[in-house]
Design an enzyme around this catalytic site. Structure first.
Site, PDB file in Angstrom:
ATOM      1  N   ASP A   1       0.821  -1.227   0.000  1.00  0.00           N
ATOM      2  CA  ASP A   1       0.000   0.000   0.000  1.00  0.00           C
ATOM      3  C   ASP A   1       0.850   1.270   0.000  1.00  0.00           C
ATOM      4  OD1 ASP A   1      -2.319  -1.683   0.353  1.00  0.00           O
ATOM      5  OD2 ASP A   1      -1.844  -1.751   2.485  1.00  0.00           O
TER       6      ASP A   1
ATOM      7  N   GLY B   1      -3.716  -4.662  -4.503  1.00  0.00           N
ATOM      8  CA  GLY B   1      -4.509  -3.658  -5.204  1.00  0.00           C
ATOM      9  C   GLY B   1      -3.714  -2.389  -5.411  1.00  0.00           C
ATOM     10  N   HIS B   2      -3.580  -1.969  -6.655  1.00  0.00           N
ATOM     11  CA  HIS B   2      -2.893  -0.718  -6.967  1.00  0.00           C
ATOM     12  C   HIS B   2      -3.916   0.312  -7.415  1.00  0.00           C
ATOM     13  CE1 HIS B   2       1.289  -2.700  -7.795  1.00  0.00           C
ATOM     14  NE2 HIS B   2       0.925  -2.710  -6.541  1.00  0.00           N
TER      15      HIS B   2
END
Length: 422
Positions: A12, A39-40
């Site tokens: 993150d 998750g980007h």
């Protein structure tokens, strides 16, 4: 110049944004590990994109994007992601996206096995995203996994799914969880694979040819150093090598192809899930959450937040061979009067400059801090490093000194244009 972008914290850190920024001068963007548990979030031209399996370079035209052999691919999840991103106006063709035929496959049963394992651990749970990543990697190491190439032979694939489903159902039944029908499971995966089939190839020679031709290759790391199976806060880690070395083993390109390693970190520290967090600070967490910041792109969970931890960053720079830092979310500290940096861990009366391997030592680790004055100015409108407040520069200089690595990029907001070059 070929560049690895890797996270130096618990994920993150803003890697997607840095990769997106660097993609402008890249020809190929490749992922080498992880799965859709990562998750980007990328904001480009005012539009927010959340990417899980797709490399961040997919948002650019004229770039080759590769999902390498070290990634575990959920075909159903990948198809859904492609359709969502295409719905935002991004073209995804077989020329633009390639999937390694050696990548391992995440089956629906892997997700239930993930949930079963977390339930069995109780208070000792890892805090996984329950996307089936760990069980898929476990099958890979146990040599009973299925690879993308196996989907090309439907008869063989169905046979192997049958065997794996029978084994998994025994485990799931013990926990009272739903069991699977092998035929239905194979049908679901094969239907998704029909959409992905044009993208599948042996990506190793593609990458080697790009290297031979002098093209610029960008390696997009997922998650972060502290989640690495070898170098992270074990056992509260993921199931792959998230450090720079994983970019080589996960793509088929050798270390000699790498020119630089950019380590990405926030100007403070965050983590999601279970495990140690010596510099955690409830006041900072609440402040950032009240600003609407620090919620997971994959899970939506609120991240724990704390002061910048130079002990962990020092460790991350060492194991990654980091040649430059990209410090993001500097603007998150704009309003603080006094800032803290953790420079060591006091464990049983001794101050340590590097993190311990002993999992029990983490329970006794107390952060040793030094304080710096905050800049208390808005940095989001800065368009160059020179425009940053002097106290912000001093903070970044101290971070660099503690890590022994120069700062190369500074993030002062989520948009691509809010990236300053030092």
């Amino acid at each position: 110049m070929n560049t690895i972008v890797t996270g130096l914290q618990w994920g993150d850190e803003g890697k997607g944004k840095i990769v997106d920024y660097l993609t402008e001068s890249a020809d190929v963007v490749v992922r080498g590990q992880g799965g859709n548990n990562a998750g980007h979030t990328v904001i480009a031209r005012g539009t927010k994109y959340v990417l899980h399996l797709l490399p961040s370079g997919i948002l650019w035209d004229g770039k080759t994007n590769i999902i390498g052999n070290g990634v575990v691919v959920d075909p159903v999840g990948l198809v859904a992601e492609i359709e969502r991103v295409e719905g935002q106006g991004v073209s995804i063709t077989p020329e633009k996206l390639l999937i390694s035929d050696r990548a391992h496959v995440v089956l629906p049963l892997h997700k239930e096995l993930d949930a079963a394992r977390e339930a069995a651990l109780g208070d000792r749970k890892i805090g996984t995203t329950k996307r089936g990543i760990g069980p898929a990697y476990a099958d890979k190491i146990n040599r009973c996994g299925l690879r993308v190439a196996d989907l090309l032979d439907e008869t063989y694939f169905r046979e192997m799914v049958g065997h794996r489903t029978a084994d998994a159902n025994e485990v799931l039944a013990k926990f009272g969880l739903p069991t699977f029908d092998a035929t239905e499971q194979a049908d679901e995966v094969l239907a998704a694979f029909a959409r992905l089939r044009p993208h599948v190839s042996n990506t190793i020679p593609v990458l080697h040819q790009a290297w031979k031709d002098g093209k610029t290759i960008l390696f997009e790391g997922a998650q972060g150093t502290l989640l690495d199976i070898d170098f992270g806060t074990y056992p509260f880690v993921t199931s792959s090598n998230t450090t720079s070395g994983g970019s080589c083993t996960g793509t088929g390109l050798p270390p000699t192809a790498i020119d630089q390693v950019i380590g990405v970190c926030k100007a403070y520290t965050t983590r999601v899930g279970s495990g140690p967090f010596p510099s955690a600070d409830e006041g900072l967490s609440q402040y950032l959450h009240d600003l609407g910041r620090e919620f997971g792109a994959t899970t939506g969970r609120a991240r724990g937040c704390g002061w910048l931890d130079a002990v962990l960053l020092r460790h991350g720079c060492m194991v990654n061979g980091t040649t430059g830092l990209a410090v993001t979310n500097v603007d998150g500290l704009d309003n603080y009067e006094t800032l803290r940096i953790c420079t060591g861990y006091e464990i049983d009366g001794t101050v340590h400059e590097l993190p311990p391997a002993d999992r029990h030592a983490w329970d006794r680790a107390k952060a040793v801090y030094e304080e710096l004055p905050g800049w208390q100015q808005d940095t989001t409108a800065c368009t160059s490093y020179e425009q940053l407040p002097e106290k912000a520069k001093a903070y970044l200089d101290r971070l660099s000194d503690l890590c022994g690595t120069p700062v190369k990029f500074v993030g002062v907001g989520p948009d691509r244009v809010q990236t300053l070059v030092v």
